[in-house]
Design a protein around this motif. Structure first.
Motif, mmCIF file in Angstrom:
data_model
loop_
_atom_site.group_PDB
_atom_site.id
_atom_site.type_symbol
_atom_site.label_atom_id
_atom_site.label_comp_id
_atom_site.label_asym_id
_atom_site.label_seq_id
_atom_site.Cartn_x
_atom_site.Cartn_y
_atom_site.Cartn_z
ATOM 1 N N LEU A 264 0.848 -1.079 -0.009
ATOM 2 C CA LEU A 264 -0.013 0.087 0.159
ATOM 3 C C LEU A 264 0.750 1.115 0.028
ATOM 4 O O LEU A 264 1.929 1.294 0.767
ATOM 5 C CB LEU A 264 -0.968 -0.025 1.189
ATOM 6 N N CYS A 265 0.620 2.206 -0.853
ATOM 7 C CA CYS A 265 1.288 3.509 -0.840
ATOM 8 C C CYS A 265 0.305 4.716 -0.509
ATOM 9 O O CYS A 265 -0.871 4.720 -0.645
ATOM 10 C CB CYS A 265 1.689 3.774 -2.448
ATOM 11 N N ILE A 266 1.045 5.520 0.252
ATOM 12 C CA ILE A 266 0.287 6.697 0.857
ATOM 13 C C ILE A 266 1.043 8.006 0.335
ATOM 14 O O ILE A 266 2.162 8.208 0.591
ATOM 15 C CB ILE A 266 0.284 6.729 2.377
ATOM 16 N N LEU A 267 0.103 8.856 -0.441
ATOM 17 C CA LEU A 267 0.776 10.116 -0.920
ATOM 18 C C LEU A 267 0.608 11.144 0.059
ATOM 19 O O LEU A 267 -0.429 11.452 0.596
ATOM 20 C CB LEU A 267 0.045 10.507 -2.326
ATOM 21 N N HIS A 268 1.785 11.891 0.460
ATOM 22 C CA HIS A 268 1.680 12.905 1.453
ATOM 23 C C HIS A 268 2.461 14.311 0.840
ATOM 24 O O HIS A 268 3.585 14.391 1.265
ATOM 25 C CB HIS A 268 2.234 12.415 2.505
ATOM 26 N N HIS A 269 1.843 14.874 0.168
ATOM 27 C CA HIS A 269 2.349 15.909 -0.556
ATOM 28 C C HIS A 269 1.543 17.291 -0.103
ATOM 29 O O HIS A 269 0.537 17.607 -0.133
ATOM 30 C CB HIS A 269 2.236 16.131 -1.950
ATOM 31 N N ASP A 270 2.403 18.115 0.963
ATOM 32 C CA ASP A 270 1.691 19.351 1.448
ATOM 33 C C ASP A 270 1.767 20.178 0.338
ATOM 34 O O ASP A 270 2.401 21.495 0.334
ATOM 35 C CB ASP A 270 2.606 19.797 2.601
ATOM 36 N N ARG A 271 0.975 20.370 -0.480
ATOM 37 C CA ARG A 271 0.732 21.165 -1.612
ATOM 38 C C ARG A 271 -0.905 21.215 -1.953
ATOM 39 O O ARG A 271 -1.673 20.438 -2.071
ATOM 40 C CB ARG A 271 1.603 20.888 -3.191
ATOM 41 N N THR A 272 -1.156 22.337 -2.537
ATOM 42 C CA THR A 272 -2.767 22.491 -2.798
ATOM 43 C C THR A 272 -2.733 21.664 -4.119
ATOM 44 O O THR A 272 -3.902 21.246 -4.295
ATOM 45 C CB THR A 272 -2.841 23.943 -3.082
ATOM 46 N N PHE A 273 -1.890 22.025 -5.111
ATOM 47 C CA PHE A 273 -1.861 21.268 -6.249
ATOM 48 C C PHE A 273 -0.798 20.337 -6.361
ATOM 49 O O PHE A 273 0.472 20.559 -6.121
ATOM 50 C CB PHE A 273 -1.822 22.267 -7.455
ATOM 51 N N VAL A 274 -1.231 18.974 -6.943
ATOM 52 C CA VAL A 274 -0.133 18.207 -7.045
ATOM 53 C C VAL A 274 -0.368 17.399 -8.393
ATOM 54 O O VAL A 274 -1.230 16.929 -8.940
ATOM 55 C CB VAL A 274 -0.267 17.140 -6.250
ATOM 56 N N SER A 275 0.809 17.876 -9.175
ATOM 57 C CA SER A 275 0.794 17.385 -10.710
ATOM 58 C C SER A 275 0.987 15.649 -10.663
ATOM 59 O O SER A 275 1.851 15.330 -10.151
ATOM 60 C CB SER A 275 1.902 17.937 -11.747
ATOM 61 N N PRO A 276 0.210 15.132 -11.855
ATOM 62 C CA PRO A 276 0.544 13.561 -11.826
ATOM 63 C C PRO A 276 1.829 13.312 -12.053
ATOM 64 O O PRO A 276 2.296 12.067 -11.917
ATOM 65 C CB PRO A 276 -0.501 13.113 -13.055
ATOM 66 N N ALA A 277 2.577 14.330 -12.642
ATOM 67 C CA ALA A 277 4.060 14.070 -13.027
ATOM 68 C C ALA A 277 4.832 13.997 -11.547
ATOM 69 O O ALA A 277 6.073 13.353 -11.709
ATOM 70 C CB ALA A 277 4.534 15.165 -13.972
ATOM 71 N N ASP A 278 4.319 14.486 -10.612
ATOM 72 C CA ASP A 278 5.062 14.720 -9.280
ATOM 73 C C ASP A 278 4.798 13.398 -8.663
ATOM 74 O O ASP A 278 5.475 13.333 -7.365
ATOM 75 C CB ASP A 278 4.965 16.037 -8.556
ATOM 76 N N ILE A 279 3.897 12.520 -8.912
ATOM 77 C CA ILE A 279 3.538 11.548 -8.113
ATOM 78 C C ILE A 279 4.516 10.222 -8.462
ATOM 79 O O ILE A 279 4.388 9.897 -9.688
ATOM 80 C CB ILE A 279 2.037 11.038 -8.229
ATOM 81 N N PRO A 280 5.231 9.867 -7.586
ATOM 82 C CA PRO A 280 6.315 8.627 -7.992
ATOM 83 C C PRO A 280 5.556 7.489 -8.314
ATOM 84 O O PRO A 280 4.298 7.165 -8.000
ATOM 85 C CB PRO A 280 7.183 8.421 -6.723
ATOM 86 N N PRO A 281 5.982 6.604 -9.185
ATOM 87 C CA PRO A 281 5.317 5.326 -9.662
ATOM 88 C C PRO A 281 5.090 4.486 -8.405
ATOM 89 O O PRO A 281 6.023 4.060 -7.654
ATOM 90 C CB PRO A 281 6.116 4.890 -10.835
#
Length: 262
Positions: free
Chosen positions: A35-52
């Motif tokens: 299981l992966c959990i994304l934790h980016h403290d940003r209002t906008f997150v580009s799909p390109a910034d999400i690791p595979p």
């Protein structure tokens, strides 16, 4: 940036480790993760910034890539709106725009920030960590309307016995808990909170629906109930836990990870 100890995910991760689960915190998802959990403290997150993520593995909050207030606010007004009541000025970005501002500090910006503590109108920026409440649309400065980073909303507070109320809903998967805070300040600031209570009932249907629409697997919603209408005010996908990290409520949140691991 490493996780802060106050972050909800950090606190839950400590509990999961104590329960025998392996927890890895890094810029990239572990290749053998279940299981992966994304934790980016940003209002906008580009799909390109999400690791595979590993093939077939779910990424929690992977779909919550836009938490700007324009995305979910039902209170927005314009100079031409027929609203005649009070209004509140806010940043479109989450948490006063602070996470994004950390990456772009300038000398001029810091000077304007100090000036805004004395006169936000003169500084042409909102006061630090505050949202001004004005009597109506007609007294909103012109530069506010022209600034795409700012929004103007109807001010519809929840009141109880002369105090302002703010309701919170913290959730992880199917587990959650709610609360209501009472304060003397319209924004229900920490220094103005005089009491709080926990809520046993789930939030109203409009709030539940907003979570689904925005793709939240975990996070915190702030809302009010004004004249029987539930209104979402803030959506946060990187909340903090400032109280006991081993309270019954937090332990309940920790159990929310189990269905995702089956």
């Amino acid at each position: 940036m490493p996780l802060k100890p106050a972050a909800m995910v950090f606190q839950l991760g400590e509990i999961w480790r104590e329960q025998g689960l392996e927890v890895h915190v890094a810029r990239d998802f572990h290749p053998s993760a279940d299981l992966c959990i994304l934790h980016h403290d940003r209002t906008f997150v580009s799909p390109a910034d999400i690791p595979p993520a590993p093939a077939g593995v779910r990424v929690l909050n992977g779909a919550a890539n836009d938490i700007s207030k324009r995305r979910y606010s039902s209170l927005l007004v314009t100079p031409d709106s027929d609203w005649t009541g009070p209004v509140i000025l806010k940043t479109n970005l989450n948490h006063f725009g602070a996470p994004e501002r950390r990456d772009g500090k300038t000398v001029g910006g810091e000077l304007r920030k100090k000036l805004a503590t004395l006169s936000w109108r003169l500084a042409r920026r909102l006061p630090p960590k505050d949202y001004p409440v004005l009597d109506g649309i007609g007294v909103v400065p012109d530069w506010v309307w022209r600034n795409e980073d700012l929004i103007v909303e109807k001010f519809l507070p929840e009141r109880h016995e002369g105090l302002y109320c703010l309701r919170g809903w913290i959730f992880f998967g199917a587990e959650s808990y709610g609360y209501r805070m009472f304060a003397t300040h319209p924004l229900v600031k920490v220094k103005s909170i005089v009491s709080h209570e926990y809520l046993d009932q789930p939030p109203p249907e409009p709030i539940l629906r907003k979570r689904e629409e925005m793709g939240f697997d975990f996070g915190k919603f702030d809302y009010v109930v004004h004249d029987g209408q539930a209104i979402l005010l803030d959506a946060n996908k990187t909340p903090s836990l400032v109280r006991s990290a081993r309270s019954e409520r937090v332990m309940r949140l920790a159990r929310g990870v189990q269905p995702f691991l089956k």
